[in-house]
Design a protein around this motif. Structure first.
Motif, short mmCIF file in Angstrom:
data_model
loop_
_atom_site.label_atom_id
_atom_site.label_comp_id
_atom_site.label_asym_id
_atom_site.label_seq_id
_atom_site.Cartn_x
_atom_site.Cartn_y
_atom_site.Cartn_z
N TYR A 102 6.95 2.54 3.21
CA TYR A 102 5.53 2.31 3.37
C TYR A 102 5.30 1.34 4.54
N ASN A 103 4.05 1.20 4.93
CA ASN A 103 3.71 0.33 6.05
C ASN A 103 2.38 -0.35 5.81
N THR A 104 2.12 -1.38 6.56
CA THR A 104 0.79 -1.99 6.61
C THR A 104 0.17 -1.60 7.96
N LYS A 105 -1.12 -1.89 8.13
CA LYS A 105 -1.81 -1.61 9.38
C LYS A 105 -2.41 -2.92 9.91
N PHE A 106 -2.51 -3.02 11.22
CA PHE A 106 -3.15 -4.20 11.77
C PHE A 106 -3.86 -3.87 13.08
N GLY A 107 -4.90 -4.66 13.33
CA GLY A 107 -5.67 -4.52 14.57
C GLY A 107 -5.83 -5.88 15.21
N LEU A 112 4.59 10.51 6.51
CA LEU A 112 4.87 9.08 6.45
C LEU A 112 5.10 8.54 7.86
N LEU A 113 4.87 7.26 8.04
CA LEU A 113 4.93 6.67 9.38
C LEU A 113 6.29 6.87 10.02
N GLY A 114 6.30 7.50 11.21
CA GLY A 114 7.55 7.77 11.91
C GLY A 114 8.34 6.51 12.20
N SER A 115 7.67 5.39 12.41
CA SER A 115 8.36 4.14 12.74
C SER A 115 9.14 3.57 11.57
N THR A 116 9.04 4.17 10.38
CA THR A 116 9.86 3.71 9.24
C THR A 116 11.08 4.61 9.03
N MET A 117 11.28 5.59 9.90
CA MET A 117 12.38 6.55 9.72
C MET A 117 13.74 5.87 9.81
N LEU A 131 7.73 -1.97 5.39
CA LEU A 131 8.78 -2.51 6.26
C LEU A 131 8.33 -2.58 7.72
N VAL A 132 7.19 -1.97 8.02
CA VAL A 132 6.70 -1.89 9.40
C VAL A 132 5.19 -2.11 9.40
N ALA A 133 4.70 -2.78 10.43
CA ALA A 133 3.26 -2.93 10.65
C ALA A 133 2.84 -1.95 11.74
N TYR A 134 1.92 -1.05 11.38
CA TYR A 134 1.45 0.00 12.27
C TYR A 134 0.22 -0.50 13.03
N ARG A 135 0.30 -0.51 14.35
CA ARG A 135 -0.78 -1.05 15.16
C ARG A 135 -1.90 -0.02 15.36
#
Length: 309
Positions: free
Chosen positions: A118-123, A152-157, A199-203
């Protein structure tokens, strides 16, 4: 030379604005036995200079002519020297323990070919934990279900290199939903896991390519699901043009698809505006999403209420 345990692949195209922050989050990982492959896909900005400014022997900068995201990712898969590949996009931030947690999960589930998280989001102003759709559960691992989970978010692969090579990596024809296509194909080849903790913050950023290709993304999302179901039935996939020809073309069907797609765009834009601190605009887009697709809004609110109960 001893091979690293993990090859981190970072595809880059004109990403200088945020690339330094991304690289620093990876170089600061608590698990340090990795190589960091930065695939510069023909950038015309200072991306390569940003990479070279980081003096770390684990970094390998590979420059190539512009060919698209999937070609850059596949070049990384080809160049990887480690048994595992972790993807991280050029503007997302990996938490310091990301690789350590993913290595731990893979050791505990040796039958799995890979995992996502999973991921969180941030701006610019705020963060969001995806609590309207996801239930975070630290340490909980389950098997990935393509239709139920979606993309699912590619950056968590974090996937075995041999598994990615066996399915021939990413398919450019499925861009901009190539990540979901890859996840669906991996899930059909073996066990693919989901760690239900971020594990990742998605911008979130207004310049993201997502907004420019949103309509195409929705059509290709439906195509990806159709291809997945066809493979399950053992029948050939359709090309994108063939798939489009199979879609109902009467006025009401087209309007229904447009309504749902527009609601998704309004919802995403509302999220962008909130994360950037533009609250009135966020409320306006959120209201539009509610009018267009009240059922989806009811599900989101229900999920929030169930978590707070």
């Amino acid at each position: 030379m001893k091979s690293p345990s993990v090859s981190i692949v970072v595809p880059v195209y004109n990403g200088a604005a945020y690339l330094g922050e991304t690289l620093d989050s990876l170089l600061a990982q608590s698990f340090g036995d990795f190589e960091l492959l930065v695939i510069d896909d023909g950038s015309t900005d200072a991306s390569s200079e940003v990479v070279r400014s980081r003096k770390d022997e684990r970094i390998r900068l590979i420059r190539k002519e512009n060919g698209g995201l999937c070609h850059a990712l596949n070049r990384g898969i080809e160049e990887a020297r480690a048994p595992y590949i972790a993807r991280n996009d050029q503007d997302d931030i990996s938490f310091p323990h990301r690789l350590e947690r993913q290595m731990q999960v893979m050791k505990e589930h040796s039958e799995a070919m890979g995992m996502f998280a999973y991921n969180t989001k941030f701006g610019a102003r705020h963060r969001w934990s995806n609590s309207d759709k996801l239930t975070m559960a630290s340490g909980r691992v389950r098997e990935y279900a393509p239709i139920e989970d979606g993309s699912l978010l590619g950056s968590t692969m974090f996937v075995r290199t041999e598994a990615l090579r066996a399915i021939h990596g990413f398919r450019q024809s499925y861009y901009p939903v190539d990540d979901w296509d890859l996840e669906c194909r991996l899930a059909q080849e073996g066990t693919l896991l989901v760690l239900q903790e971020p594990l990742v913050a998605y911008r979130f950023q207004t310049s993201a390519n997502t907004y420019r290709v949103f309509a195409e993304m929705q059509e290709k999302t439906r195509w990806t699901e159709d291809s997945y179901r066809r493979r399950l039935r053992g029948v050939p996939e359709l090309t994108f043009d063939q798939f489009i020809e199979t879609q109902p073309k009467d006025r009401w069907s087209r309007l229904a698809r447009r309504r749902i797609d527009t609601a998704k765009l309004q919802m995403r834009t509302a999220g962008q505006e909130y994360l950037d601190g533009r609250y009135f605009s966020a409320a306006t887009h959120l209201s539009a999403a509610f009018v267009l697709d009240p059922a989806d809004m009811a599900r989101r609110v229900g999920h929030l209420l169930s978590r707070s109960a």
